[in-house]
Design an enzyme around this catalytic site. Structure first.
Site, PDB file in Angstrom:
ATOM      1  CE  LYS A   1      -3.862   2.066   2.623  1.00 16.07           C
ATOM      2  NZ  LYS A   1      -4.731   1.937   3.812  1.00 16.07           N
TER       3      LYS A   1
ATOM      4  CB  SER B   1      -8.168   3.811   2.991  1.00 14.42           C
ATOM      5  OG  SER B   1      -7.278   3.129   3.858  1.00 14.42           O
TER       6      SER B   1
ATOM      7  CB  SER C   1      -8.435   0.919   5.767  1.00 10.96           C
ATOM      8  OG  SER C   1      -9.088   2.154   5.813  1.00 10.96           O
TER       9      SER C   1
END
Lengths: 485, 477
Positions: A76, A151, A175
């Site tokens: 990420k 997210s 997330s």
């Protein structure tokens, strides 16, 4: 190759069926071919990936390889990577090349996993749909008109579409679990303090926790074992020893006590999702588990509490993004104040600004007690609910998200309705507990995730409980069409 | 109307740790800009603070030294404001749970009395970097070497009622932190600086007047001047029918005035909240015990010991223990010579006046403790007289060598041989027959004249006691 589990890939590498360079190239080709429709990567790093793969091949040949050596992964874009752009999906950090590696990055590097690239996300991890990214929305591979969740939407979409065998994520209010749920993969958020936060760009420091996306629980167990552990650079990381997560996977679930909170099945839960979760619970009964009805009476307070604490912390965490030392700086500032105002106004997107403003307000003189302090008191009540519940049950189960993946744009103009979609995930972060999302029967063709919440540092049991379900079901093996099978 | 002044001080003492409060960077002063700032000090995205336990120990030691409450748990909080030399956009400080609670310190007043000053609290915090406005053509340069350096902010109660008391308190804290070895006390480098809260009220009034905060005063002299000037200003304002406004003021030593920096309305709302990156700091019994074991002798204890062990006067002992280095210097000399009183006289006399004149600290003295020891030994064994010793001291100070070398080279050895002295006496009597006659006929006062002549003839080297004895014998014979 891309449908194999990490264990299978490791076996293939050792048996010489393929090399890490071939495997890495295979995934790079898939990213090249399919990611245009998904937008799951912000940065792809083929040179680094192939160089690391060549090193891994040398280790495999020399017999010094570990269980993950040579298996490529993605990070990420919230994890700082030395010499590689680390943007947090924000214009503010579009020009930011990190001068150091996050501890998680160091650990996965040490495990010998080549880095394919950095995945898309909601800007500074603020969002539940991955629509707030400066680099554009990520699409759900099951239906590209729908969101992948957020997210960590890029990591989830990339793993779901088999563009990468596993990817890291972070979970501040859901997330990891929510995008895992919406894209039909397995995602674990460990206990707060289990994985080092050093080098993970902070959104809300007391809630942020790094974790893993993979196809199944066994894969998650392998990677989490490599990521977890005390880090002297993170004062909030736990000194507790890391268990051998893979070793506990095969335990029987006979006599397992599963707590099911009534509050997680109330108004707002989509019927199709409810049905899928109930059938998963039935499967657990077949596996020998006992269902215990429990109460988590303060569940409804999680949203207001979270949306005070997280913005309050972010309002300070993001202050360092001031255009002085790195990141976006406006053109021709006339003075210091102008530089701050315009750099930050231009660099941050609207959701980030909204949360900075909410948080600044909640901490300001005269409001601190009414908002921040009150929210902290509520947080303790929520934690106490869980502590009490775990006196009687081994795990708690319920849905991850009240709905399946929603349409792109559907909630982007209505932040409150977006916040409400986090109702089942926020409390876990407020309490600091570990939880995993496991794919169950889809609803109307879209993935549904079962949330399993564990007691503190009970990741081993979570993974065991998830793995046993996956031994008895095939939902985690389903993959979206249109990505080369 | 008669006015009364109320003063409280906030002292910032830089703790002398090797590394910063939350990072491993060096705290050494004077390095090239930004060479002592790592990713943590630069507040790169994703970095985290890790508390330097040495700073905690030093703060706890300070708490013990002022007999303060040191609570079991203290908490770091973020103080939020934007400034280019504050890379995080917040300062990690302590707010409602400081590491050191209420304590106290006694100061000596000019009239010889002591006064107890309350210390409200002391807390740990990061220092900011430095903004450099010169040499950047309309821009500002930022040096983050100092950023993150540990400070102990020591907040007093508003217990001081004039500038002299404030200076006495500041000096006492200055001496204490140096004694404890927790701060080098270097005011030029900013290791020890002070803000003063000053207000006035009509004598006898119970409520405080509105206060002004005088910022960043970095010398004892300036503290006194700044406070006196501010007190006068406030009285003038009130007597002219105005009101003092709560504000922050800057002392300008060049213009001898204080001027407004910002008013209360313009003050920042710092939005303090507990720093989620740091756990609350637990002060365990184990830590307390180990700090207590390292707690050095405090100035007050040392003073008492000097009085008892060396039989010094309270005044001498007080002066000698006003500064740790000075007390160490004295003790070294006293121990090595076995002449405590003589040593005290020399340290407080010649040495102090030379240091003063040259504006040097005792650690920079041009006469080392060993050298002074050598000199005092020669006084004690009558090799030289006290008067000659002053010349020898001067010579040592000027780098001409040690006492023995100088005495030898200059032939300053005292004449104690009675034969040699007698022959000088005989010469003097022979050369002054008139005075001799007068003395003999009863003018006793002339004895001094003969002593002076003999000493002069011996170039000061004759042993004065011996001269007295022999001269008396000769003249009265």
């Amino acid at each position: 190759m891309h449908n194999k589990s990490l264990t299978e890939l490791a076996a293939g590498l050792r048996a010489g069926e393929f090399t890490s360079v071939e495997l890495t190239q295979h995934f790079l080709d898939r990213i090249e071919k399919y990611d245009e429709s998904l937008n799951s990567f912000i940065t792809v790093t083929p040179e680094i990936a192939l160089a690391q793969a060549a090193e891994a091949d040398a280790q495999i040949a020399a017999g010094t390889a570990g269980p993950l050596t040579g298996i490529p992964m993605a990070l990420k874009d919230i994890f700082c990577t030395d010499g590689v752009k680390t943007s947090c999906a924000s214009k503010m950090l579009d020009n930011f090349i990190s001068p150091y590696n996050a501890t998680v990055v160091e650990k996965l590097k040490a495990a010998g996993m080549p880095m394919l690239g950095k995945t898309n996300m909601d800007e500074f991890a603020m969002g539940s749909s991955n629509e707030s990214s400066y680099y554009g929305a990520v699409k759900n591979p099951w239906d590209t008109e729908r969101v992948p969740g957020g997210s960590s939407g890029g990591s989830a979409a990339a793993v779901a579409a088999r563009l990468v065998p596993m990817a890291t994520g972070t979970d501040t209010g859901g997330s990891i679990r929510q995008p895992a749920s919406l894209t039909g993969i397995t995602g674990i958020k460990p206990t707060y303090g289990r994985v080092s936060r050093f080098g993970m760009i902070a959104y809300a420091s007391s809630l942020d926790q790094g974790g893993v996306f993979a196809r199944d629980a066994a894969d998650c167990a392998l990677v989490l074992g490599a990521m977890a552990g005390f880090d002297e650079k993170d004062s909030t990381s736990s000194e507790r020893e890391v268990e051998d997560y893979a070793a506990g996977l095969d335990q029987s679930l006979q006599g397992l006590r599963i707590g099911v909170p009534a509050e997680y099945f109330g108004e707002g839960l989509d019927e199709g999702v409810a049905a899928s979760i109930k059938s998963a619970l039935d499967k657990y009964k077949e596996l020998g588990a006992e269902i215990v009805e429990i109460e988590l009476p303060n569940t409804g307070l999680a949203i207001p509490s979270y949306y005070v604490i997280a913005p309050a912390e972010c309002s300070a965490n993001l202050s360092r993004l001031d255009g002085v030392r790195y990141g976006h700086r406006c053109e021709d500032p006339v003075d210091l104040e102008d530089m701050y105002k315009r750099s930050r106004a231009e660099g941050f997107g609207s959701e980030v600004k909204r949360r900075i403003m909410v948080g600044t307000y909640a901490l300001s003189a005269g409001y601190y007690d009414a908002y921040y302090l009150k929210a902290q008191k509520v947080r303790r009540k929520i934690k106490d609910d869980f502590v009490q519940a775990f006196e009687n049950v081994d795990v708690i189960m319920g849905p991850v998200s009240p709905t399946t993946a929603f349409k792109l744009g559907e909630k982007s103009d209505d932040p409150v309705s977006m916040y409400l979609s986090d109702i089942y995930t926020l409390a876990v972060n407020l309490a600091g507990l570990p939880a995993i999302s496991v794919p169950v029967e889809p609803a109307e063709g879209l993935p549904v995730g079962l949330q399993i919440i564990g007691n503190y540092f009970d990741e081993s049991r979570l993974l065991n409980v998830a793995h046993q379900f996956q031994q008895a079901t095939d939902w985690h093996k389903q993959s979206p069409e249109g990505f080369g099978g | 109307m008669e006015w009364e002044t109320v003063i409280g001080l906030e002292i910032h003492a830089q703790l002398s740790t090797k590394s910063k409060l939350f990072s491993g960077s060096s705290t050494a002063y004077g390095a090239e800009p930004n060479t002592q700032a790592n990713v943590v000090d630069l507040a790169m995205p994703g970095v985290l603070p890790v508390l330097n336990i040495d700073a905690v120990r030093k703060a706890v030691m300070f708490g013990m030294a002022i007999e303060a409450d040191v609570p079991d748990v203290s908490v770091f909080a973020r103080k939020n404001y934007f400034y280019p030399d504050l890379p995080q956009g917040y300062q990690i400080s302590q707010f409602d749970k400081p590491i050191v609670g209420l304590g106290h310190l006694d100061i000596e007043l000019e009239n010889g009395e002591t006064k107890r000053i309350g210390v409200t609290r002391a807390h740990l915090e990061q220092d900011a970097g430095k903004s450099l406005h010169k040499d950047f053509a309309g821009q500002t340069g930022v040096d983050l070497n100092r950023s993150g350096t540990p400070l102990l902010e020591i907040v007093s109660e508003p217990d001081m009622s004039n500038a002299k008391e404030a200076v006495a308190y500041m000096k006492k804290i200055h001496s204490l932190v140096q004694f404890l070895g927790i701060c080098d006390g270097n005011m030029q480098e900013g290791s020890f600086r002070c803000d003063a809260n000053v207000s006035v009220r009509p004598k006898g009034q119970a409520e405080f007047g509105t206060r002004a905060e005088l910022k960043n005063i970095n010398s004892f002299k300036f503290v006194e001047r700044a406070i006196n000037i501010e007190v006068e200003r406030q009285i003038d304002v009130i007597e002219a029918g105005g009101e003092v406004v709560q504000e922050t003021r800057l002392f300008d030593p060049d213009k001898d005035e204080t001027r407004s920096m910002r008013s209360k309305e313009e003050a920042n709302d710092y939005r303090y909240f507990p720093d989620p990156d740091l756990l609350p700091v637990a002060i365990t019994q184990e830590l307390r015990d180990s700090v207590r074991a390292e707690l050095p002798e405090l100035p007050e204890q040392k003073k008492q010991r000097f009085i008892n062990q060396f039989e010094l006067s309270a005044f001498d002992a007080g002066v000698l223990t006003s500064n740790r280095a000075l007390s160490d210097y004295f003790e070294a000399v006293a121990e090595a010579t076995g002449e405590a009183k003589l040593s005290a006289n020399w340290v407080n006399g010649e040495l102090a006046s030379h240091l003063n004149k040259a504006e040097l600290d005792v650690t920079e003295s041009k006469v080392s403790a060993e050298q002074l020891t050598g000199l005092i030994k020669r006084i004690a064994d009558n090799t030289i007289s006290g008067k000659i010793a002053k010349d020898v001291f001067e010579a040592i100070w000027n780098g001409e060598g040690d006492a023995d070398e100088i005495i030898e080279a200059k032939g300053l050895k005292q004449i104690t041989d009675s034969g040699a002295i007698e022959s000088i006496i005989d010469e003097i009597i022979a050369a002054n027959p008139g005075q001799y006659e007068q003395y003999r006929s009863g003018k006793d006062k002339l004895f001094g004249f003969f002593v002076g002549q003999v000493m002069k003839a011996s170039k000061g080297k004759a042993n004065p006691a011996e001269v007295n004895r022999l001269l008396k014998a000769k003249l009265d014979a």
